[in-house]
Motif scaffolding. Sequence first.
Motif, mmCIF file in Angstrom:
data_model
loop_
_atom_site.group_PDB
_atom_site.id
_atom_site.type_symbol
_atom_site.label_atom_id
_atom_site.label_comp_id
_atom_site.label_asym_id
_atom_site.label_seq_id
_atom_site.Cartn_x
_atom_site.Cartn_y
_atom_site.Cartn_z
ATOM 1 N N MET A 257 0.824 -1.199 0.000
ATOM 2 C CA MET A 257 0.000 0.000 0.000
ATOM 3 C C MET A 257 0.865 1.259 0.000
ATOM 4 S SD MET A 257 -3.101 0.712 -0.125
ATOM 5 C CE MET A 257 -4.313 1.891 0.211
ATOM 6 N N ILE A 258 1.972 1.216 0.736
ATOM 7 C CA ILE A 258 2.859 2.374 0.792
ATOM 8 C C ILE A 258 3.481 2.623 -0.572
ATOM 9 C CG2 ILE A 258 4.995 3.261 1.799
ATOM 10 C CD1 ILE A 258 4.207 1.776 4.372
ATOM 11 N N GLN A 259 3.817 1.531 -1.292
ATOM 12 C CA GLN A 259 4.419 1.684 -2.616
ATOM 13 C C GLN A 259 3.433 2.315 -3.600
ATOM 14 O OE1 GLN A 259 5.736 -1.957 -4.409
ATOM 15 N NE2 GLN A 259 7.065 -0.893 -5.844
ATOM 16 N N ILE B 65 3.972 5.812 -5.661
ATOM 17 C CA ILE B 65 3.849 5.936 -7.120
ATOM 18 C C ILE B 65 2.887 7.064 -7.475
ATOM 19 C CG2 ILE B 65 2.961 4.768 -9.177
ATOM 20 C CD1 ILE B 65 4.165 2.178 -8.058
ATOM 21 N N TRP B 66 1.760 7.153 -6.785
ATOM 22 C CA TRP B 66 0.798 8.213 -7.070
ATOM 23 C C TRP B 66 1.370 9.589 -6.719
ATOM 24 C CZ3 TRP B 66 -2.886 7.937 -10.363
ATOM 25 C CH2 TRP B 66 -3.502 6.716 -10.615
ATOM 26 N N ARG B 67 2.168 9.644 -5.650
ATOM 27 C CA ARG B 67 2.797 10.904 -5.286
ATOM 28 C C ARG B 67 3.786 11.329 -6.366
ATOM 29 N NH1 ARG B 67 7.178 13.111 -3.505
ATOM 30 N NH2 ARG B 67 8.365 11.204 -3.306
ATOM 31 N N LYS B 68 4.595 10.367 -6.846
ATOM 32 C CA LYS B 68 5.538 10.671 -7.931
ATOM 33 C C LYS B 68 4.800 11.130 -9.174
ATOM 34 C CE LYS B 68 9.587 7.786 -7.118
ATOM 35 N NZ LYS B 68 10.380 6.660 -7.619
ATOM 36 N N GLU B 69 3.712 10.438 -9.511
ATOM 37 C CA GLU B 69 2.957 10.809 -10.704
ATOM 38 C C GLU B 69 2.391 12.212 -10.583
ATOM 39 O OE1 GLU B 69 -0.870 9.694 -13.431
ATOM 40 O OE2 GLU B 69 -0.309 8.310 -11.847
ATOM 41 N N LEU B 70 1.851 12.530 -9.428
ATOM 42 C CA LEU B 70 1.283 13.850 -9.225
ATOM 43 C C LEU B 70 2.351 14.938 -9.312
ATOM 44 C CD1 LEU B 70 -1.342 15.326 -8.659
ATOM 45 C CD2 LEU B 70 -0.854 15.113 -6.229
ATOM 46 N N GLY C 114 0.387 16.227 -18.719
ATOM 47 C CA GLY C 114 1.387 15.807 -17.750
ATOM 48 C C GLY C 114 0.961 14.564 -16.984
ATOM 49 N N ILE C 115 -0.312 14.480 -16.633
ATOM 50 C CA ILE C 115 -0.826 13.292 -15.953
ATOM 51 C C ILE C 115 -0.700 12.070 -16.860
ATOM 52 C CG2 ILE C 115 -2.949 12.171 -15.130
ATOM 53 C CD1 ILE C 115 -3.747 14.928 -13.957
ATOM 54 N N CYS C 116 -1.068 12.229 -18.116
ATOM 55 C CA CYS C 116 -0.990 11.099 -19.057
ATOM 56 C C CYS C 116 0.453 10.642 -19.259
ATOM 57 C CB CYS C 116 -1.602 11.485 -20.401
ATOM 58 S SG CYS C 116 -3.362 11.782 -20.338
ATOM 59 N N VAL C 117 1.341 11.585 -19.536
ATOM 60 C CA VAL C 117 2.737 11.229 -19.802
ATOM 61 C C VAL C 117 3.383 10.618 -18.564
ATOM 62 C CG1 VAL C 117 5.019 12.172 -20.357
ATOM 63 C CG2 VAL C 117 3.036 12.880 -21.684
ATOM 64 N N SER C 118 3.167 11.220 -17.399
ATOM 65 C CA SER C 118 3.799 10.693 -16.188
ATOM 66 C C SER C 118 3.238 9.322 -15.815
ATOM 67 C CB SER C 118 3.670 11.669 -15.029
ATOM 68 O OG SER C 118 2.318 11.888 -14.690
ATOM 69 N N TYR C 119 1.944 9.113 -16.028
ATOM 70 C CA TYR C 119 1.357 7.800 -15.739
ATOM 71 C C TYR C 119 1.995 6.720 -16.612
ATOM 72 C CZ TYR C 119 -1.813 3.863 -15.648
ATOM 73 O OH TYR C 119 -2.331 2.596 -15.547
ATOM 74 N N ILE D 197 9.458 16.384 -17.329
ATOM 75 C CA ILE D 197 9.032 15.151 -16.662
ATOM 76 C C ILE D 197 10.167 14.132 -16.659
ATOM 77 C CG2 ILE D 197 7.509 13.140 -16.867
ATOM 78 C CD1 ILE D 197 5.264 15.049 -17.619
ATOM 79 N N GLY D 198 10.853 13.970 -17.773
ATOM 80 C CA GLY D 198 11.960 13.014 -17.841
ATOM 81 C C GLY D 198 13.108 13.384 -16.924
ATOM 82 N N TYR D 199 13.444 14.672 -16.876
ATOM 83 C CA TYR D 199 14.520 15.124 -16.001
ATOM 84 C C TYR D 199 14.161 14.886 -14.533
ATOM 85 C CZ TYR D 199 17.854 18.056 -13.565
ATOM 86 O OH TYR D 199 18.806 18.506 -12.711
ATOM 87 N N LEU D 200 12.939 15.220 -14.166
ATOM 88 C CA LEU D 200 12.512 15.036 -12.779
ATOM 89 C C LEU D 200 12.441 13.550 -12.415
ATOM 90 C CD1 LEU D 200 11.800 16.765 -10.362
ATOM 91 C CD2 LEU D 200 9.418 16.595 -11.026
ATOM 92 N N TYR D 201 11.993 12.717 -13.332
ATOM 93 C CA TYR D 201 11.980 11.275 -13.083
ATOM 94 C C TYR D 201 13.406 10.779 -12.855
ATOM 95 C CZ TYR D 201 11.373 6.292 -13.622
ATOM 96 O OH TYR D 201 11.393 4.939 -13.395
ATOM 97 N N ASP D 202 14.327 11.257 -13.691
ATOM 98 C CA ASP D 202 15.733 10.882 -13.558
ATOM 99 C C ASP D 202 16.274 11.322 -12.193
ATOM 100 O OD1 ASP D 202 18.053 9.717 -14.559
ATOM 101 O OD2 ASP D 202 18.764 11.589 -15.421
ATOM 102 N N LYS D 203 15.885 12.494 -11.763
ATOM 103 C CA LYS D 203 16.328 13.019 -10.470
ATOM 104 C C LYS D 203 15.723 12.226 -9.305
ATOM 105 C CE LYS D 203 17.100 17.489 -8.378
ATOM 106 N NZ LYS D 203 16.903 18.907 -8.492
ATOM 107 N N PHE D 204 14.465 11.838 -9.430
ATOM 108 C CA PHE D 204 13.811 11.020 -8.400
ATOM 109 C C PHE D 204 14.534 9.702 -8.188
ATOM 110 C CE2 PHE D 204 9.211 12.781 -8.657
ATOM 111 C CZ PHE D 204 9.508 13.706 -7.694
#
Length: 147
Positions: free
Chosen positions: A1-3, A7-12, A61-66, A134-141
């Motif tokens: 559940m935490i995972q 994931i939803w927090r990252k997507e948002l 952004g929601i679509c691409v990040s999802y 979005i890609g840069y932030l994902y890479d940073k995450f």
Amino acid sequence: MIQIKEIWRKELVLAIVGGLGFWVANFAISLTPIAAEYRAALSISYFTMLLESLLGGLIIGICVSYFLLRFIDKLPTKDPILKSVILSFIVLIIVTMLIEVPAKFLTTTSDSLHYFLIGTMFNAIRILALGIVIGYLYDKFNGSVRK
């Protein structure tokens, strides 16, 4: 559940920051004379355009990040920025086919092709900015920050 919550927090976060990247690119484009001509020809209000781009950027952004979070391992490259840009250009094709083509070619304007090309160019710039952010932030995450 935490995972799942993570994931939803990252997507948002990815969606909001990507939407802001889309909006900033739109704002920069809106200051050009070509954009002023485009808005005047299509009777688009400046304030409404800014508000719609903020909402549209958030939706895209929601679509691409999802899809980036969901299918990160199935996309053909290793670079998250490139993966995000690929997803963004898929969205560009969908937006062009579903919104731009009917809006520009079903009108009786003699300059439909001209305004279609301008609108597509604007969308390409905005959606590219969204994909890069979005890609840069994902890479940073994920701890692989570029130097």
